[in-house]
Every structure is written in structure tokens, then in C-alpha cells.
Design a protein around this motif. Sequence first.
Motif, PDB file in Angstrom:
ATOM      1  N   THR A 248       0.636  11.645  -9.915  1.00 18.09           N
ATOM      2  CA  THR A 248      -0.211  12.843  -9.844  1.00 18.09           C
ATOM      3  C   THR A 248       0.624  14.114  -9.962  1.00 18.09           C
ATOM      4  OG1 THR A 248      -1.776  11.653  -8.423  1.00 18.09           O
ATOM      5  CG2 THR A 248      -1.904  14.043  -8.429  1.00 18.09           C
ATOM      6  N   ALA A 249       1.785  14.125  -9.288  1.00 14.46           N
ATOM      7  CA  ALA A 249       2.653  15.302  -9.367  1.00 14.46           C
ATOM      8  C   ALA A 249       3.174  15.508 -10.788  1.00 14.46           C
ATOM      9  CB  ALA A 249       3.813  15.150  -8.390  1.00 14.46           C
ATOM     10  N   ARG A 250       3.531  14.392 -11.465  1.00 15.99           N
ATOM     11  CA  ARG A 250       4.023  14.520 -12.842  1.00 15.99           C
ATOM     12  C   ARG A 250       2.925  14.997 -13.788  1.00 15.99           C
ATOM     13  NH1 ARG A 250       6.294   9.489 -11.573  1.00 15.99           N
ATOM     14  NH2 ARG A 250       4.803   8.440 -12.964  1.00 15.99           N
TER      15      ARG A 250
ATOM     16  N   ASP B  99       1.947   9.548 -18.250  1.00 14.71           N
ATOM     17  CA  ASP B  99       1.756   9.608 -16.792  1.00 14.71           C
ATOM     18  C   ASP B  99       0.309   9.311 -16.421  1.00 14.71           C
ATOM     19  OD1 ASP B  99       4.408  10.239 -16.384  1.00 14.71           O
ATOM     20  OD2 ASP B  99       4.062  12.411 -16.533  1.00 14.71           O
ATOM     21  N   LEU B 100      -0.621   9.741 -17.256  1.00 11.95           N
ATOM     22  CA  LEU B 100      -2.034   9.447 -16.991  1.00 11.95           C
ATOM     23  C   LEU B 100      -2.297   7.946 -17.109  1.00 11.95           C
ATOM     24  CD1 LEU B 100      -4.507  11.241 -16.298  1.00 11.95           C
ATOM     25  CD2 LEU B 100      -5.233  10.967 -18.672  1.00 11.95           C
TER      26      LEU B 100
ATOM     27  N   SER C  44       2.884   5.878  -2.862  1.00 16.08           N
ATOM     28  CA  SER C  44       4.000   6.699  -3.322  1.00 16.08           C
ATOM     29  C   SER C  44       3.990   6.846  -4.836  1.00 16.08           C
ATOM     30  CB  SER C  44       5.318   6.071  -2.858  1.00 16.08           C
ATOM     31  OG  SER C  44       6.416   6.817  -3.328  1.00 16.08           O
ATOM     32  N   GLU C  45       3.741   5.731  -5.544  1.00 15.21           N
ATOM     33  CA  GLU C  45       3.693   5.783  -7.004  1.00 15.21           C
ATOM     34  C   GLU C  45       2.541   6.663  -7.484  1.00 15.21           C
ATOM     35  OE1 GLU C  45       3.443   1.774  -8.259  1.00 15.21           O
ATOM     36  OE2 GLU C  45       5.487   1.253  -7.650  1.00 15.21           O
TER      37      GLU C  45
ATOM     38  N   GLN D  22       0.823  -1.207   0.000  1.00 15.49           N
ATOM     39  CA  GLN D  22       0.000   0.000   0.000  1.00 15.49           C
ATOM     40  C   GLN D  22       0.858   1.257   0.000  1.00 15.49           C
ATOM     41  OE1 GLN D  22      -2.517  -0.571   3.421  1.00 15.49           O
ATOM     42  NE2 GLN D  22      -4.123  -1.558   2.215  1.00 15.49           N
ATOM     43  N   LEU D  23       1.979   1.246   0.764  1.00 13.01           N
ATOM     44  CA  LEU D  23       2.862   2.410   0.775  1.00 13.01           C
ATOM     45  C   LEU D  23       3.489   2.645  -0.592  1.00 13.01           C
ATOM     46  CD1 LEU D  23       4.632   1.960   4.223  1.00 13.01           C
ATOM     47  CD2 LEU D  23       3.081   3.806   3.574  1.00 13.01           C
TER      48      LEU D  23
END
Length: 400
Positions: free
Chosen positions: A57-59, A100-101, A51-52, A46-47
Motif C-alpha cells: 500500500t505504501a509503495r 505493486d497493485l 506487513s506485506e 497473519q503478521l
Amino acid sequence: MRLARFALVSGLAVATIATILAISSQVQDFDATRREQVLVDQSIDQLLSSSELSDATARIKFDVVQVQQWLTDISATRGLDGLDDGFDQAANYAAAFAADLATARALALELDDAEMLAAIDGLNVAFEPYYATGQRMAQAFVESGPAGGNALMGEFDATAETITGELDRLQGISEAYRAHVQAVREDNTRTIAAARDHQALVQVSTFGVLVIFIVLMTLFVAVYVLRRLRSISAQLLTIAEGDYSLPVYGSRSWDELKAIASAAEVFRHNGLRLAEMSAEEIAQSTARRQERAAMMQSLQDAFGEVVDAAVAGDFGKRVPAGFQDEVLNRLAGSVNHLVQTIDTGLAETTVVLSGLARYQLGLRMTGDFQGAFARLRDDTNAVAEISNTWLDSCAPPHGR
């Protein structure tokens, strides 16, 4: 009841209970370890997913901003003075946005999160008019200047506002998932700690049972058995001094104490018969009585020394059995047999139970015993063998 049989039955009962508790503790420990590993693996997965997802989302947000930035730059420069790579750079970031999407979509499908999939689909739908309108606006600035480009700025701002809302929606879902993963991780940590606390409690309880048994056995010997021996010793001294009025009492329940008291009663009755003799018989038996009194005093002294040593925890003392009177020798033998029975029973029982308390189920009783203690040795060794077999069958494959 014989003291030897009592020690056998009680020791075997406590050994069985301790073995059951030890096996139960081990089985629970194996199960707790397995469940802990499952929880740890789940938390790690889950972590990693969280994180991924946050990175994706940031990218995505960065890709959207860069598309707008490069289209705005070429709109401002109109492609003059060699500053004409805005369309190519915007196209590169549009392609990065698609990649990325797709990564975010794969994570959402893996998590089976319908809300996250809906947000990704909404962002994908909003990006197409956003990018197309931005390209048309930038092209209008290049071809017609502010007059042509300004006319499309309102439409572009509307698509930018739409895609910003979709970005905020996806980012909110990502942050909510990250908070959920953290909460699950903390809950798993508490669950593991509770399981360890329970295991520690079971182990302490097992050890406590063994300690209580040893304490009770020690109290039984020190308070009851040795007190009765002291009483018999005092009565023997009274008999040696010529007072035959009180009968010698051993025990209503324990055969060894009964045997000692019975042997002492023989002396008392003999003393009574001597007291009833005629003067002539008394004169004839004076020397014999003095000799008997000396033997009685010697026996009493030796008897007291053995009892005092036993009270202090030393069961190695014995009453000498070299008297000329066979009755005295039988009395000494009865006392020595009782002390030896207590010494051997406590020593063997303590070794086996201490091994069980430390989960050393490979320990065995190896002494050369007879009767009840031979059965104790065989039964205890059988319990240990069954315990080892049960533990082997309960252990998970990776733990064997």
C-alpha cells in the motif's frame, strides 16, 4: 483387616489415581503444545501478510505521487534545458504502480478479503484516467505553454482527487487489517497463557493428591497405630506390676494389633492364675514369677523403645526375641512384624508415588516381597508399564 492389605489397597488406589492424572496432564500438555504451535503459526502468517500488505500500500501511494510529481515537473520545465525525462520517469512509476497493485491483489486473494479486492479494483480504475489526463496536461504545457496546460488542470485535479480517495480507502482497509491481526495475536497470547495456567493447575493438583495421601498415611500410623501400641505398652507395665484387673485391648479392625493384644492377654491370664494359687504353690513359683517379671520388664523397656523410635519416624528398631518364655517371644515377634510391615509399606509406596509425581514412569518396585506386597509390586509395575505405553501412544509424532 490386616495393615499390610490396607497399605496395599490404599497405595494401589492412589498410585492408579496419580497415574491417571499424570497421563491426563501429559495428554493435555501435548494437545496444548500442538494448539499453541497452530496459533503461533497463524499469528506469524497473519503478521507477514499484514506487513506485506502495508508495504505494498505504501509503495502504491508512492508510485501515484511520483507519477504526479514527474508530470508536474515536465509541465513546469516544458522539457527545456535538457529537463525532458519527466514522461519516461512517470512511465516507470506507472509500471511500478501496476506491479505493486498486482502484489496487493495477490495478497487480497490469499486473504479472501472482498472489501480489499474492491478497493484495489477501484484504485486500478481510477489510475487510468489519472495517468492519461496527467500526460495530456503535461504535453499541453510542453506544446502550448500555460495557455494550453491550464485548460486541463481542472480535469487533472478531479482525477487526482478521485485516486486520492481510492488510496485513502485502500490504506484504511490495510490499517484495519493490521489492527485485526494485532488483536488476534493478543487473543492467541492470552489463550496460550490460559492453557499453561490450566496445565500448571493440573500438575499442582496431581502433586497435591500424592502429598495428601502421604500425610494421611503418616497421621494414621502416628495417631492411631502408635497410640494403640503406647496403650498396650502401658497395660503390659501394669501387668508386670501385678495388676491384672483390666483386659488388654488392641483393635477391633486391625489384625496385627489384635495379635499383640491377644499375646498380652495370655500374660494377664497367667498372672490371674498365679494370683489364685495356694500359698504353697506361690512359694514354689516365687522364683519363676520373679524371673517372668524381669523378662516382662525387659520386654516392656524394649517395647517402649521401639514405639518411641517409631513415633520419631525411625522404624528400624526391633524388640529382642531371645526370651526363655515362648509367649514373650511371640509377643516380641508380633511387634517386630507390625513395625516391619509399616516400615516396608511406607518406604515402597513413597518411592513409587514420588516417581509418579515427577512423571518418572520408568521406576519399578524390585523388592523380594511375599503375599500382599508381592501383589502390590506386580500391580504397581503393571500400572507403570501401561502408563508408559499409553503416553507413547498419545505423544504426537514430532514429540516421540
